[in-house]
Scaffold this active site. Structure first.
Site, PDB file in Angstrom:
ATOM      1  N   ALA A 645      11.581   8.883   1.276  1.00 31.01           N
ATOM      2  CA  ALA A 645      11.023   8.936  -0.075  1.00 31.01           C
ATOM      3  C   ALA A 645       9.972   7.859  -0.186  1.00 31.01           C
ATOM      4  O   ALA A 645      10.223   6.698   0.116  1.00 31.01           O
ATOM      5  CB  ALA A 645      12.124   8.699  -1.088  1.00 31.01           C
ATOM      6  N   GLY A 646       8.775   8.262  -0.596  1.00 29.04           N
ATOM      7  CA  GLY A 646       7.700   7.288  -0.803  1.00 29.04           C
ATOM      8  C   GLY A 646       7.653   6.901  -2.270  1.00 29.04           C
ATOM      9  O   GLY A 646       8.478   7.346  -3.074  1.00 29.04           O
ATOM     10  N   GLU A 647       6.650   6.089  -2.592  1.00 29.06           N
ATOM     11  CA  GLU A 647       6.518   5.588  -3.961  1.00 29.06           C
ATOM     12  C   GLU A 647       6.190   6.721  -4.939  1.00 29.06           C
ATOM     13  O   GLU A 647       6.618   6.722  -6.078  1.00 29.06           O
ATOM     14  CB  GLU A 647       5.380   4.560  -3.969  1.00 29.06           C
ATOM     15  CG  GLU A 647       5.349   3.684  -5.170  1.00 29.06           C
ATOM     16  CD  GLU A 647       4.116   2.792  -5.126  1.00 29.06           C
ATOM     17  OE1 GLU A 647       3.720   2.324  -6.188  1.00 29.06           O
ATOM     18  OE2 GLU A 647       3.547   2.608  -4.024  1.00 29.06           O
ATOM     19  N   ASP A 762       0.551  -7.242   1.814  1.00 29.13           N
ATOM     20  CA  ASP A 762       1.964  -6.860   1.882  1.00 29.13           C
ATOM     21  C   ASP A 762       2.350  -6.593   3.324  1.00 29.13           C
ATOM     22  O   ASP A 762       3.024  -5.614   3.631  1.00 29.13           O
ATOM     23  CB  ASP A 762       2.192  -5.626   1.008  1.00 29.13           C
ATOM     24  CG  ASP A 762       3.668  -5.391   0.760  1.00 29.13           C
ATOM     25  OD1 ASP A 762       4.056  -4.260   0.435  1.00 29.13           O
ATOM     26  OD2 ASP A 762       4.460  -6.345   0.935  1.00 29.13           O
TER      27      ASP A 762
HETATM   28  O1  ACK Z   1      11.897   3.868   8.121  1.00 31.00           O
HETATM   29  P1  ACK Z   1      11.362   5.200   8.112  1.00 31.00           P
HETATM   30  O2  ACK Z   1      11.891   6.158   9.030  1.00 31.00           O
HETATM   31  O3  ACK Z   1       9.747   5.236   8.210  1.00 31.00           O
HETATM   32  O4  ACK Z   1      11.403   5.718   6.575  1.00 31.00           O
HETATM   33  C1  ACK Z   1      10.201   5.593   5.927  1.00 31.00           C
HETATM   34  C2  ACK Z   1       9.926   6.804   5.096  1.00 31.00           C
HETATM   35  O5  ACK Z   1       8.966   7.581   5.768  1.00 31.00           O
HETATM   36  C3  ACK Z   1       9.405   6.494   3.712  1.00 31.00           C
HETATM   37  O6  ACK Z   1       8.219   5.760   3.807  1.00 31.00           O
HETATM   38  C4  ACK Z   1       8.738   7.047   7.048  1.00 31.00           C
HETATM   39  N1  ACK Z   1       7.319   7.217   7.361  1.00 31.00           N
HETATM   40  C5  ACK Z   1       6.270   6.874   6.595  1.00 31.00           C
HETATM   41  N2  ACK Z   1       5.129   7.153   7.246  1.00 31.00           N
HETATM   42  C6  ACK Z   1       5.457   7.682   8.438  1.00 31.00           C
HETATM   43  C7  ACK Z   1       4.707   8.177   9.542  1.00 31.00           C
HETATM   44  N3  ACK Z   1       3.379   8.134   9.542  1.00 31.00           N
HETATM   45  N4  ACK Z   1       5.375   8.655  10.580  1.00 31.00           N
HETATM   46  C8  ACK Z   1       6.718   8.673  10.588  1.00 31.00           C
HETATM   47  N5  ACK Z   1       7.473   8.231   9.580  1.00 31.00           N
HETATM   48  C9  ACK Z   1       6.851   7.744   8.511  1.00 31.00           C
HETATM   49  C10 ACK Z   1       9.121   5.613   7.016  1.00 31.00           C
END
Ligand code: ACK
Length: 1000
Positions: A645-647, A762
């Protein structure tokens, strides 16, 4: 239970052990004699039990208890088992009940020898080389029957080294030590049990203990024995108690870590008044000394003219005749009243008497000298005097004079006055002695009698008053003219004015409205001035008093106003017509200008490197997105899974097809429905930023979907997700070189960003993504604008707050974000990486983090961290942001380490154990360049000399002599000495480090 002495072997193998017991006992004594475990509380130590151990064996003929006496006739308890010839062994040895006491986490340390099965003929198949360790927790301390099923297995214990028959022959002892955690234990106590399944073992000692942070003194506070938490990642916060005669300055605190180490000292106590610090205690000041403030300062000798007879004096008392004024600091000498003023002289004319004197010969030791002037009017006999009334005026004032002079006005002619002048200082009031004065007698023969009687007010306006008076009735001398003196009643002493009139009336102009004035008039005659008339007080009028002003004037003003208004209307209309385009042109110029100044503001673009453009400088944010990001047709995107989940909405993984190219894996950030325009803009803002970057260590933007719903940002897929959780998942799995490789990647990405003039704000492991090749890429470009534009938003962004633990002090304190503050955050990321995702500053509160950074505390090296890397971290955490390394320095430093991996062999733990300073952490150099070193000894001006002479590394200067320093152009002898002495210290430190294989 079998206890027997040595000379009774039951089989060959028993005998093998028997041969060795005296050796074992000697070794054990030696081992335990010099091992100090100040942060361990021992619950059981078989080597320290004097009587019988009383452990149980099941079956009886399984384990044997052997007790041997050492040279001091103390028993050594060992247990052996060696039924390697017989199959299906299941021999148990059980300890007595062991009380848990205060322990939360218990450890068992076993010392044993184990026979190599291959070295025993004919036993293949039945012989084992391990045994099992079990425990059972219970509140019952005795009479528990042994039931193996009730025991929980802790571990299978294997020997690191087993011995052979040959070793026995050579009398080589191979003692193994293994430590295991027992528990978790919640009951009052527990039993340990050792299960043998057919090995040949001698269990030589068992030590059971738990760890504690031992009672300690720190910063004049005591901290009690403290048991660490079971959860090794959280610290116990302990408040200290000030030692005797000390008081709290900031609450003294320490944190007890899992290994029984005290960490992060915060706050402190200081010695109270009358006490000074000596070797961690507060000692009373000796007689003759005092300490007036709480704090870690020393007692001082009593200041002049004061004394203290008792110990522990907060203050010294004044000698007789000397005093201390209320506001005098205790550090000041006691003082006394001044002697009288000297050498009074006067100068008199018709109107004024000027008195002047010299300061007293003795000021009493003070600077706050003032004078009072007392006026007495005397008759013919100077002994008959009375105090002057209010008719005299003193300029500036009669009392509290700072300068040694005063002007006296309005005195009566032909009178005798005596002026007594006394000097005073801040302690005059305290002395009971009468104050000495200096007097001067003056007769005012110069003036004549007053010729002017009543002075009338004829009229008054706002700024003027008309006065008139009567001609003197019987005067023998001709009046030449009249002098009119006047002043504002409220500001009498500051200034007065005078004017002259030949007639018997005058209009005095230039006065303030509604103000009371004092007037008096004297006549100038052919034989001199008369005395002044009595004083008359008249007031000027307010606004209403001028109502009768000239009607013609009013008319002029009204006409002018009407004309002015018409002109204003015409001008306004003119500007309205022409101004619109002007405004539009200006606004456009402003926007362009803003964009331009962004490049120039503190950032000089590197030739050949693009400069980052803040999307906010675009009037239309959609224009910015399309300038920097490709629009993707959503039919080319296949969403496969939600990964987080993103912002602004879900983050998914999927695939992107590009005609003529291979399908690639991508991550897709979506903007959830129901968004407001501002959210859409903020969401796409990240794409506008990311789209400007093109670097292998910056997350790559594939494109955006803005023309259909949902709005999406498509970026390259990073198989291992975010760095912090990735490291936590793989705790301890990587080599140092692999970790340094990751750090190098991040630094390289950051170098690119800082070269482009982009400040991340950040940077943290959670905002770094890792791909399947362990390549780390900087991501999350969302936060900066929010932080910049809204001062409140620092506390309300997605993470909730400004990321205190990652942020440089100047950015927290006054929002000074820069590439140097990013370098600070980079140091924190290094720490996160080297500790496999540990939370920086553990469970400390944000407030404590800020406070401890301010006090100079920095994160210690994580376990297993090479010295060189911790040095780099410390370098990034320099308070002075200009002293922090640039990302380009960081990249080349890490490159050097990678090229020379032996430089990573020295761990901080190794350095801390160096013999130079027993018990203390020796300082190791915190410099990575000649420049830093010279800055630290305030010799920065010689940087060019060193560089020009080819001294570019710390290694290269380590052999420089004073002659060499002179030759490179350091001419001042003091500077030569300072540099050489610092080189000597550095040389010592480098020697220790290089001994261990580290090169700067
Ligand atoms: O820790 P994670 O697996 O890595 O969980 C977060 C989640 O999405 C919410 O931000 C993953 N995430 C974000 N951008 C990417 C990306 N470019 N490739 C793979 N995972 C991503 C992030």
């Amino acid at each position: 239970m079998v206890e027997r002495s040595l000379g009774n072997p039951v089989c060959i193998l028993d005998m093998s052990f028997g041969v060795k017991f005296s050796l074992i006992s000697l070794l054990l004594r030696a081992l335990f004699a010099d091992s100090s475990h100040s942060n361990q509380v021992v619950l059981l130590d078989t080597t320290a039990v004097l009587g019988e151990l009383g452990w149980k064996t099941y079956p009886m003929n399984g384990w044997d208890a052997i007790t041997e006496m050492d040279e001091h006739n103390r028993p050594i308890h060992t247990f052996q088992v060696c039924h390697v010839m017989e199959p299906n062994q299941n021999n148990w040895l059980r300890s007595n009940w062991i009380s848990r006491e205060a322990a939360q986490k218990v450890y068992a340390e076993l010392r044993f020898t184990l026979r190599d099965c291959n070295s025993i003929p004919w036993v293949s198949g039945t012989c084992k080389e391990t045994f099992n360790l079990f425990y059972m927790e219970t509140d019952e301390s005795h009479a528990i029957k042994f039931k193996p099923a009730q025991y929980t297995k802790i571990d299978t214990i294997a020997a690191d080294e087993s011995f052979t028959q040959m070793d026995l022959g050579d009398r080589i002892l191979k003692l193994n030590t293994e430590v295991r955690e027992v528990g978790p234990i919640n009951r009052k106590g527990f039993y340990l049990a050792f299960q043998d399944i057919g090995a040949c073992i001698a269990l030589v000692s068992v030590r059971v203990y738990y760890k504690k942070c031992p009672f300690t003194f720190r910063n004049l506070a005591t901290f009690p024995d403290t048991i660490p938490r079971v959860d090794s990642s959280s610290l116990v916060e302990v408040r200290g108690v000030c030692v005797k005669n000390a008081e709290e300055r900031d609450t003294p605190k320490l944190y007890c870590g899992a290994d029984g180490d005290w960490l992060v000292p915060l706050g402190r106590c200081v010695c109270s008044l009358g006490y000074e610090e000596m070797d961690g205690t507060c000692l009373a000041c000796r007689p003759g000394f005092y300490k007036a403030f709480a704090g870690n300062i020393k007692c001082s000798k009593c200041p002049p003219h004061s004394f203290s007879y008792e110990e522990g004096s907060p203050l010294c008392h004044c000698e007789k005749g000397f005093f201390r004024a209320e506001k005098d600091p205790p550090t000041m000498a006691c003082t006394r009243p001044p002697s009288p003023p000297r050498n009074v002289v006067f100068n008199i004319n018709e109107t004024s008497l000027f008195l002047e004197w010299s300061p007293p010969s003795d000021t009493g030791g003070r600077k706050d000298l003032t004078y009072n002037v007392l006026c007495k009017r005397c008759g013919a006999d100077p002994r008959h005097c009375e105090l002057c009334g209010g008719e005299l005026r003193f300029v500036p004032r009669p009392q509290g004079l700072v300068n040694a002079s005063v002007t006296v006005l309005d005195f009566t002619a032909h009178a005798n006055y005596t002026f007594e002048i006394e000097s005073l200082n801040g302690v005059s009031e305290m002395s009971s002695f009468s104050r000495p004065v200096t007097a001067v007698n003056i007769s005012t023969d110069q003036g004549g009698p007053s010729l002017v009687g009543v002075v009338r007010k004829d009229w008054a306006s706002q700024n003027s008053i008309a006065l008139s008076w009567q001609e003197p009735e019987q005067t023998t001398v001709a009046v030449l003219d009249y002098e009119i003196k006047y002043y504002e009643k409220e500001h009498e002493q500051f200034s007065y004015s005078s004017t002259r009139a030949k007639a018997l009336s005058i209009i005095i102009t230039g006065l303030k409205p509604s103000t009371r004035y004092v007037f008096h008039i004297r006549a100038r005659t052919s034989v001199g001035y008369s005395s002044y008339s009595p004083k008359f007080e008249y007031e000027t009028g307010d606004e209403t008093s001028d109502m009768a002003a000239d009607q013609g004037q009013v008319l002029v003003i009204v006409t002018a106003a009407v004309g002015g208004f018409t002109l204003l209307v015409i001008l306004t209309l003119f500007f309205l017509i022409t101004g619109r385009c002007q405004w539009y042109i200006k606004a456009k110029m402003k926007s362009d200008e803003k964009r331009r100044t962004h490049y120039q503001n503190g950032h000089i673009p590197f030739p050949g490197i693009k400069t980052y453009i803040d999307p906010d400088t675009y009037e239309d944010p959609t224009q910015a997105v399309h300038e920097f990001a490709k629009e993707i047709d959503p039919s080319r995107i296949r969403i496969e899974r939600v990964i987080g989940a993103g912002e602004f909405g879900e983050v998914c993984s999927g695939r992107l097809r590009t005609p003529g190219k291979k399908e690639i894996p991508v991550a897709i950030k979506t903007l959830k429905g129901g968004y407001v325009e501002r959210q859409r803009r903020d969401f796409l803002r990240e794409a506008s930023i990311m789209g400007q970057f093109d670097h292998p260590n910056i997350i790559r933007l594939e494109g955006v979907v803005t023309k259909s719903r949902p709005v999406m940002i498509v970026v390259e897929y990073m198989e291992n997700g975010s760095l912090d959780s990735f490291l936590r998942k793989h705790d301890g799995h990587f080599t140092v070189i692999q970790l340094v490789g990751m750090l190098r990647g991040i630094a390289s990405g950051m170098k690119y960003l800082s070269d482009m003039g982009y400040v991340h704000r950040d940077l943290a492991a959670r905002n770094i993504l890792v791909n399947s090749n362990l390549v780390c890429k900087v991501s999350d470009f969302g936060l900066s604008r929010v932080l910049e534009d809204d001062p409140e938003a620092a506390y309300t962004t997605s993470g909730g707050k400004i990321p205190i633990r990652w942020t440089a002090p100047e950015a927290i304190a006054y929002r000074k974000f820069s590439s140097a503050s990013d370098a600070w955050s980079y140091g924190i990321v290094m720490w996160e990486v080297m500790s496999y995702g540990e939370r920086p500053y553990w469970e400390m509160s944000n407030q404590d983090v800020i406070l401890s950074i301010e006090e100079g505390y920095r994160l210690p090296a994580p376990m297993g961290c090479p010295v060189a890397l911790h040095q780099l971290m410390l370098h990034c955490w320099q308070k002075e942001r200009g002293h922090r390394p640039k990302f380009t320095d960081i990249v080349s430093f890490l490159d050097k380490l990678i090229r020379n991996p032996s430089s990573l062999l020295t761990l901080v733990e190794d350095i801390q154990g160096l013999p130079d300073s027993p018990g203390e952490v020796p300082e190791y150099p915190l410099f990575i360049s000649i420049g830093d070193w010279l800055d630290s000894i305030k010799m920065s001006q010689y940087k060019n000399n060193f560089m020009a002479a080819g001294f570019t590394t710390l290694d290269s200067i380590s052999t420089m002599s004073i002659e060499d320093v002179r030759q490179i152009g350091v001419t001042l002898i003091g500077h030569q000495r300072r540099i050489v002495s610092s080189i000597q210290t550095l040389r010592l430190q480098l020697f220790h480090i290089q001994e261990k294989g580290f090169h700067v």
